[in-house]
Design a protein around this motif. Structure first.
Motif, PDB file in Angstrom:
ATOM      1  N   VAL A   1       0.879  -1.258   0.204  1.00 44.03           N
ATOM      2  CA  VAL A   1       0.137   0.129  -0.315  1.00 44.03           C
ATOM      3  C   VAL A   1       0.822   1.293   0.151  1.00 44.03           C
ATOM      4  N   ILE A   2       1.704   1.201   0.811  1.00 48.67           N
ATOM      5  CA  ILE A   2       2.754   2.383   1.051  1.00 48.67           C
ATOM      6  C   ILE A   2       3.325   2.782  -0.256  1.00 48.67           C
ATOM      7  N   ILE A   3       4.203   1.854  -1.250  1.00 41.10           N
ATOM      8  CA  ILE A   3       5.003   1.929  -2.028  1.00 41.10           C
ATOM      9  C   ILE A   3       4.460   2.626  -3.776  1.00 41.10           C
ATOM     10  N   HIS A   4       2.865   1.890  -3.833  1.00 41.87           N
ATOM     11  CA  HIS A   4       1.434   2.379  -4.928  1.00 41.87           C
ATOM     12  C   HIS A   4       1.350   3.808  -3.897  1.00 41.87           C
ATOM     13  N   MET A   5       1.371   4.257  -2.765  1.00 41.42           N
ATOM     14  CA  MET A   5       0.603   5.828  -2.553  1.00 41.42           C
ATOM     15  C   MET A   5       2.442   6.505  -3.418  1.00 41.42           C
ATOM     16  N   LEU A   6       3.034   6.165  -2.091  1.00 45.07           N
ATOM     17  CA  LEU A   6       4.738   6.753  -2.561  1.00 45.07           C
ATOM     18  C   LEU A   6       4.948   6.779  -4.194  1.00 45.07           C
ATOM     19  N   THR A   7       3.973   5.674  -5.105  1.00 42.33           N
ATOM     20  CA  THR A   7       5.211   6.108  -6.926  1.00 42.33           C
ATOM     21  C   THR A   7       3.686   6.980  -6.934  1.00 42.33           C
ATOM     22  N   ARG A   8       2.326   7.543  -6.487  1.00 46.04           N
ATOM     23  CA  ARG A   8       2.180   8.326  -7.166  1.00 46.04           C
ATOM     24  C   ARG A   8       2.433   9.866  -6.585  1.00 46.04           C
ATOM     25  N   TYR A   9       2.464   9.625  -5.399  1.00 44.58           N
ATOM     26  CA  TYR A   9       3.434  10.947  -4.362  1.00 44.58           C
ATOM     27  C   TYR A   9       4.752  11.145  -5.211  1.00 44.58           C
ATOM     28  N   ALA A  10       5.705  10.458  -5.734  1.00 42.69           N
ATOM     29  CA  ALA A  10       6.069  11.157  -6.674  1.00 42.69           C
ATOM     30  C   ALA A  10       6.319  11.688  -7.711  1.00 42.69           C
ATOM     31  N   ARG A  11       5.573  11.006  -8.600  1.00 39.67           N
ATOM     32  CA  ARG A  11       5.195  11.500 -10.082  1.00 39.67           C
ATOM     33  C   ARG A  11       4.241  13.000  -9.751  1.00 39.67           C
ATOM     34  N   THR A  12       3.937  13.437  -8.456  1.00 35.91           N
ATOM     35  CA  THR A  12       3.580  15.349  -8.845  1.00 35.91           C
ATOM     36  C   THR A  12       4.864  15.462  -7.679  1.00 35.91           C
ATOM     37  N   GLN A  13       6.183  14.968  -7.554  1.00 32.52           N
ATOM     38  CA  GLN A  13       6.744  16.106  -6.506  1.00 32.52           C
ATOM     39  C   GLN A  13       8.142  16.312  -7.246  1.00 32.52           C
ATOM     40  N   PHE A  14       8.519  15.457  -7.878  1.00 27.17           N
ATOM     41  CA  PHE A  14       9.958  15.544  -8.872  1.00 27.17           C
ATOM     42  C   PHE A  14      10.008  15.415 -10.577  1.00 27.17           C
ATOM     43  N   VAL A  15      11.069  16.186 -10.776  1.00 25.51           N
ATOM     44  CA  VAL A  15      11.242  15.834 -12.605  1.00 25.51           C
ATOM     45  C   VAL A  15      11.162  14.717 -12.880  1.00 25.51           C
ATOM     46  N   SER A  16      10.730  14.027 -14.463  1.00 32.16           N
ATOM     47  CA  SER A  16      11.149  13.473 -14.997  1.00 32.16           C
ATOM     48  C   SER A  16      12.725  12.847 -14.570  1.00 32.16           C
ATOM     49  N   PRO A  17      13.495  11.931 -14.485  1.00 33.80           N
ATOM     50  CA  PRO A  17      14.387  11.344 -14.836  1.00 33.80           C
ATOM     51  C   PRO A  17      14.994  10.795 -15.599  1.00 33.80           C
ATOM     52  N   TRP A  18      13.719  10.383 -16.956  1.00 31.52           N
ATOM     53  CA  TRP A  18      14.479  10.056 -18.167  1.00 31.52           C
ATOM     54  C   TRP A  18      14.555  10.755 -18.972  1.00 31.52           C
ATOM     55  N   LYS A  19      14.319  12.309 -19.126  1.00 31.73           N
ATOM     56  CA  LYS A  19      15.218  13.515 -19.356  1.00 31.73           C
ATOM     57  C   LYS A  19      17.202  13.298 -18.933  1.00 31.73           C
ATOM     58  N   GLU A  20      17.219  12.357 -17.736  1.00 22.70           N
ATOM     59  CA  GLU A  20      18.569  12.302 -17.992  1.00 22.70           C
ATOM     60  C   GLU A  20      19.308  12.197 -18.711  1.00 22.70           C
ATOM     61  N   ASP A  21      18.431  10.440 -19.737  1.00 28.13           N
ATOM     62  CA  ASP A  21      19.336   9.708 -21.003  1.00 28.13           C
ATOM     63  C   ASP A  21      19.284  10.546 -22.429  1.00 28.13           C
ATOM     64  N   GLY A  22      18.634  11.448 -22.145  1.00 28.96           N
ATOM     65  CA  GLY A  22      18.080  12.092 -23.518  1.00 28.96           C
ATOM     66  C   GLY A  22      19.185  13.340 -23.740  1.00 28.96           C
ATOM     67  N   VAL A  23      19.428  14.168 -22.841  1.00 27.41           N
ATOM     68  CA  VAL A  23      19.908  15.576 -22.289  1.00 27.41           C
ATOM     69  C   VAL A  23      21.249  15.009 -23.074  1.00 27.41           C
ATOM     70  N   LEU A  24      22.114  13.395 -21.848  1.00 29.49           N
ATOM     71  CA  LEU A  24      23.457  12.774 -21.698  1.00 29.49           C
ATOM     72  C   LEU A  24      23.728  12.674 -23.417  1.00 29.49           C
ATOM     73  N   GLU A  25      23.149  12.483 -23.836  1.00 30.13           N
ATOM     74  CA  GLU A  25      23.312  12.015 -25.499  1.00 30.13           C
ATOM     75  C   GLU A  25      23.872  12.866 -26.299  1.00 30.13           C
ATOM     76  N   GLU A  26      23.315  14.111 -26.542  1.00 29.03           N
ATOM     77  CA  GLU A  26      23.570  14.967 -27.020  1.00 29.03           C
ATOM     78  C   GLU A  26      24.312  15.479 -27.384  1.00 29.03           C
ATOM     79  N   ASP A  27      25.088  16.024 -28.348  1.00 33.01           N
ATOM     80  CA  ASP A  27      25.666  17.504 -28.278  1.00 33.01           C
ATOM     81  C   ASP A  27      27.485  16.326 -27.904  1.00 33.01           C
ATOM     82  N   ASN A  28      27.270  14.917 -27.878  1.00 28.24           N
ATOM     83  CA  ASN A  28      28.707  14.791 -27.725  1.00 28.24           C
ATOM     84  C   ASN A  28      29.599  14.704 -28.703  1.00 28.24           C
ATOM     85  N   GLU A  29      29.515  15.445 -29.458  1.00 30.39           N
ATOM     86  CA  GLU A  29      30.815  14.991 -30.400  1.00 30.39           C
ATOM     87  C   GLU A  29      30.620  16.885 -30.804  1.00 30.39           C
TER      88      GLU A  29
END
Length: 1100
Positions: A244-272
């Motif tokens: 129960v707590i894990i499911h609630m914290l999952t919903r909570y985290a999606r409202t309070q933190f920015v997406s960690p998936w941007k990391e992959d896109g940003v770091l792969e750009e402008d490598n050269e």
């Protein structure tokens, strides 16, 4: 239903049992005996009833064990309810536990009988045994009757502040039940949830989060301060709570933190590095990239603290952590859940099915997660079809150039399976592999063509459908395959396969110009016998051939169109009419006829073979909605990641600052010690002892601040113990006694303001014990304080018997004035006091003297006697109408006199009238149908009643302090008539006389859950004293208590059956409003009486 679909199969521990009990259907069918003739169920139940009525606890305990065993086996034990409920007040704890288990199962069915025992449950809420307190709350919350909602609300508030974590856990469970019964209590319940969320016990955490999810899932603000605590407690919470707590914290985290998936896109750009770019510019760019995303420490805390739970033995917990990583973790870290999910595939088939469905969704987007475990998804012969198809889906998703050859060999074996549904699914999987991986398209197509010669029609039909889709991708190269499939029309009977072949021939008729007209000729012969799906494709084939080869097929097409014109299906008739107008030119033809060829023979896009799990990722993994692929009731959607993270400081709990405050508080306490010498010389001598006390007081003070300054602990106890302390300092210097008293004071310390007041009050009382200022300050702090933990008093009671007795002797007057603030669970600690009794207090009391003092009752001087009724209503109620009674009419009224047949009976006067012209003989009471516990004393049989005569007889009925109906038969010599007597609640009382002082004393003992109140609007004509008294005593059999204030009117009575006091207060306020207060142990009767008095005072 956002909780895991696994979570309710494998919920851990006692909480799951409770929820299971509560979810059990309320009407469990009794299991019939195999041979009805020899069934001894009735005899067994009679035996159990006798054992329950036995005087021996051993027999009762044995009976209860057998009854609970019956419930566990699914047998219906509801008929034993009256016999079981009698034992609810048993002093044997083992019996009481089992009775509560039984009541939790059947309280909802037998609500009336359960209500009779409600006062017992209330008393059990202050039982020293935490299991009894928790069970009483569970039973109380299982009685789903709106009238006891206020009682349940108070009980939950009391239990939420209990010392026992187990009781607080049950309070959290009761919140959900109360909310489903009365959603209007939401705001009050949120307050309790907010308080329980601050609880540091792992036992409570899961239950209160479940209550949060049910009652107010949108109140994210309640989680902020508790977020880090929940993350840290997660590992130690029971398994059900973890889910129960894990499911609630999952919903909570999606409202309070920015997406960690941007990391992959940003770091792969402008490598050269650009050709003309300097090193400095490159460094600046690198810094920008690094600044683009930095994971919030709280986000990292959640991911780090859930990782160990991947090793949990509970599949639901592992699945919950997996979905959390999927929805919250950076893509580079999500892979660690794959090994744990694969481990779950060794579980039972239900768990496998859920896990495989979630893996199927994951494997579409991130193939790399599960590629190392490819062999784990190979199908076993023992797998059920649902598991086979799920594994097949995953294997298809994981297929790539490297492993496709291995998978195709595996698929060849699956096609030969005896499970035809699975074989058909395998053929579809081969088709998807051929579409997705161009290198093996020809191989797959050849393999499918070989399957066309299979003996099994279902395999052939599925192959045809898949081949049709594959040929659309490159039709030019496969003329031979189309010819081969045309020959199959003679043998294949499955409509979908036949329709697919006809569509292929029609679509590519120019590539098989010789075969297509012949196929149309054969189809024209069998047109009337074909399935609708096939008929539509025959019409399409005819139209296409008419447009490309009209010389050969013109007559055939017209023939088919004529057959379609008179077909039974309106779809076929409509299609025929449309095609005729489009392809056969005539004067009515519209402009579209010119474009008929382009319409029918347009280039069609090749179908895209997709996974059926592709659109399931819109639902949160591990939920029922994801499993069903449709939104289930109660599903809470995951919000999108915010573009900018909300303020992270809302989650800050100043742990370091608290340490500083604690040290500051210690310093202040030490500085205050010299001022203590000013007030008391005895404290100078005992300075060293008080140093320790002051430090511990400061410690408890800082602890209270750390807890977020929740509701204050019981100030009444604090004041009383302060007074005792000052007495002991002035009269005795015994170290042991002093230590006891100071323990009380420390445990009751509250926030700094109240603490300071208590210190000053202690000093003043030690300096001048009878000072007026001290009592004034005491009453003011009394009015400010609220009860925080009533069970504190229970836990301290054995330790501080000596202290409480000293308290009774020393300050009886003060205690009487504070009675109204005593909460229900403290009542055992206080005895009503009417007059001060001076008892000398020696330095050390001998055990014998303590025993004597404990036996001394200080309430002997109060006088509470039953008085004669002030008003006797002459209103009669119809018992039997003369038409229904064949001439015998009966009316009854309540005489409000003590019953001559028994002290616990209500006196009822029945008037019998003979309205016929003939004599009625042998009028008597026949069969009685009374609820459990109710008794009736009937009138003597009447030999005869002359025409037009009447007679009044007296009856006594013990209604057991309830408004339940007494049903019985009124009989004459010839007939029996079913009649009912239902008492108004006001007739279940006997008026009593008492002094105003006694009234206030008794009222002080009946606060908390024993008090019911309402604010009403009084009509102007009812505001005078005489009219108001008359209205109230007409409605209920109450005695008037003298009052020293003109605006307060007091009434008193006791219930006929149990003799429980019923105290009614009407306090007129400014304007036309009034406060109506009822104090009684019989809270159900009190609630009903309040409801009946409100309209009496409101109406003119």
């Amino acid at each position: 239903m956002s909780a895991s679909s696994l979570g309710y199969n494998e919920q851990g521990g006692e909480a799951a049992t409770e929820q299971g009990q509560e979810a059990t259907p309320t009407t469990a069918p009794s299991v019939p005996a195999a041979f009805g003739l020899f069934s001894s169920d009735t005899k067994k139940n009679e035996d159990l009833k006798q054992m329950l009525e036995s005087n021996k606890d051993s027999a009762k305990l044995d009976a209860m064990k057998r009854i609970v065993g019956m419930i566990a086996k699914g047998k219906n034990a509801s008929e034993l309810f009256p016999a079981v409920v009698k034992n609810v007040a048993s002093k044997n704890i083992e019996i009481k536990k089992l009775v509560y288990v039984y009541l939790m199962r059947y309280a909802e069915e037998q609500q009336d009988l359960a209500l009779l025992s409600i006062s017992t449950f209330q008393r059990a809420l202050k039982d020293p045994n935490q299991l009894i307190r928790a069970s009483a709350l569970r039973v109380l919350s299982s009685i789903r009757v709106p009238i006891i909602v206020p009682i349940m609300m108070l009980a939950i508030k009391e239990a939420a502040a209990d010392l026992s974590a187990y009781v607080r856990k049950n309070a959290a469970h009761a919140i959900q039940k109360l909310y489903s019964l009365d959603p209007e209590q939401k705001e009050m319940l949120i307050e309790v949830i907010e308080k329980l969320l601050k609880d540091k016990s792992t036992l409570v955490a899961g239950s209160v989060v479940m209550a949060f999810e049910e009652v107010c899932p949108d109140r994210i603000d309640l989680i902020h301060k508790n977020y880090r605590k929940l993350c840290n407690l997660l590992v130690d919470v029971e398994e059900w709570g973890q889910v129960v707590i894990i499911h609630m914290l999952t919903r909570y985290a999606r409202t309070q933190f920015v997406s960690p998936w941007k990391e992959d896109g940003v770091l792969e750009e402008d490598n050269e590095k650009d050709f003309y770019e300097s090193d400095e510019e490159q460094k600046e760019k690198d810094q920008k990239v690094k600044k683009a995303y930095a994971m919030d420490p709280d986000h990292r805390l959640l991911i780090r603290n859930t990782k160990p739970l991947l090793q949990s033995r509970n599949a639901a917990v592992v699945m919950a952590v997996a979905q959390l990583y999927w929805h919250l973790a950076p893509k580079s870290e999500a892979g660690i859940v794959s090994k744990s999910l694969v481990r779950l595939l060794r579980s039972n088939r239900e768990v496998q099915y859920i896990v495989l469905q979630n893996i199927a969704t994951m494997s579409i987007q991130r193939k790399g997660m599960f590629e190392p475990y490819l062999k784990s998804f190979y199908v076993r012969s023992t797998d059920p079809t649902m598991i086979k198809t799920s594994k097949l889906e995953i294997l298809t998703n994981l297929a790539n150039e490297a492993n496709i050859s291995t998978l195709l060999r595996e698929f060849q074996t699956y096609v030969k399976s005896q499970d035809k549904q699975f074989a058909a699914a395998t053929i579809q999987a081969i088709g998807r592999c051929a579409t997705n991986i161009s290198e093996v398209t020809d191989t797959c197509l050849n393999g499918l063509v070989c399957l066309l010669s299979n003996r099994d029609e279902i395999v052939v039909a599925e192959s045809v459908v898949v081949i049709k889709k594959l040929l659309q991708t490159q039709p030019a190269q496969h003329g031979e395959i189309i010819k081969h499939m045309a020959k199959l029309l003679d043998t294949i009977t499955v409509p979908v396969a036949r329709a697919s072949i006809l569509w292929l021939i029609g679509e590519y008729c120019e590539r098989v110009p010789k075969i297509a007209p012949d196929v149309l000729r054969k189809m024209a012969k069998s047109f009337t016998n074909e399935d609708d799906l096939v008929k539509l494709q025959i019409l399409n084939l005819g139209a296409k051939l008419y447009l490309t080869n009209s010389k050969q097929t013109k007559l055939l097409t017209q023939y088919i169109l004529n057959l379609g014109k008179y077909d039974q299906s309106y779809d076929i008739r409509d299609r025929t009419r449309f095609i005729r107008q489009l392809i056969v030119p005539n004067e009515k033809s519209g402009a579209l006829s010119k474009y008929a060829k382009k319409i029918f023979l347009a280039q069609k896009p090749a179908p895209l073979l997709e996974s059926p799990f592709k659109d399931r990722d819109r639902f949160q993994l591990g939920t029922l909605s994801h499993t069903l692929n449709t939104k289930a009731t109660g599903y809470l959607e995951l919000s999108n990641w915010p573009e900018v993270a909300p303020d992270p400081s809302v989650r800050n709990v100043e742990v370091i600052e608290l340490g500083k405050e604690w040290s500051v508080a210690l310093g202040k306490a030490k500085k205050e010690k010299p001022t203590e010498k000013f007030y008391s010389d005895s404290e100078e001598e005992e300075e060293s002892a008080s140093t320790t006390d002051t430090e511990s007081e400061s410690t408890s003070e800082s602890e209270k601040e750390e807890n977020g300054k929740e509701e204050g602990s019981s100030m009444e106890n604090s004041e009383s113990s302060s007074e005792v302390l000052s007495d002991s300092e002035s009269e005795s210097k015994d170290g042991t006694a002093k230590k006891k008293f100071k323990t009380i004071e420390e445990s009751d310390s509250d926030d700094p303001e109240k603490k300071t007041k208590m210190i000053f009050k202690k000093k003043e009382s030690s300096g001048s014990s009878g000072s007026e200022s001290s009592s004034t300050e005491e009453s003011s702090s009394d009015s400010e304080s609220e009860s925080d933990s009533e069970s504190d008093a229970e836990s301290r009671k054995p330790k501080n018997a000596f202290a409480s007795k000293r308290k009774e002797m020393a300050v009886p007057e003060k205690r009487a004035s504070t009675k109204q603030d005593v909460s229900l669970l403290d009542l055992d600690d206080f005895n009503p006091v009417s007059t001060p009794v001076a008892v000398p207090t020696p330095a050390i009391l001998s055990p014998s003297l303590v025993a004597d003092l404990e036996g001394l009752s200080l309430s002997g001087s109060s006088v509470i006697d039953v008085s004669s009724p002030i008003f006797v209503p002459m209103k009669t109620h119809e018992l039997l109408h003369r038409m229904s009674g064949k001439g015998l009419a009966a009316h009854y009224h309540f005489s409000r006199q003590p019953c001559i047949y028994g002290n616990q009976m209500v006196s009822v006067q029945v008037t019998l009238t003979n309205t016929t012209d003939q004599k009625l003989e042998n009028i008597h009471v026949g069969e009685r149908k009374l609820p459990a516990g109710m008794k009736m004393h009937v009138f003597n049989p009447i030999e005869f009643l002359e025409p037009e005569e009447f007679i009044t007889v007296s009856m006594g009925i013990d209604f057991c302090d309830s408004t339940q109906t007494a049903s019985f038969q009124l009989c004459t010599k010839e007939d029996n008539f079913n009649v009912n007597i239902q008492p108004p609640v006001g007739e279940l009382l006997l008026p009593v006389t008492m002094s105003e002082k006694d009234f206030k004393t008794e009222q002080g003992m009946l606060t908390g859950m024993n008090e019911t109140s309402a604010t009403i609007t009084v009509s102007p004509q009812n505001s005078t004293r005489l009219v108001l008294l008359e209205k109230v005593v007409k409605a209920a059999n109450l005695g008037v208590v003298p009052s020293g204030q003109d605006n307060i009117h007091r009434f008193a009575a006791k219930t006929v059956h149990s003799g429980s006091l019923m105290l009614v207060t009407v306090e007129l306020k400014e304007g036309s409003t009034a406060q109506l207060i009822i104090n009684t142990e019989k809270t159900v009767i009190g609630s009903i009486l309040l409801r009946e008095l409100k309209p009496v005072l409101s109406q003119g």
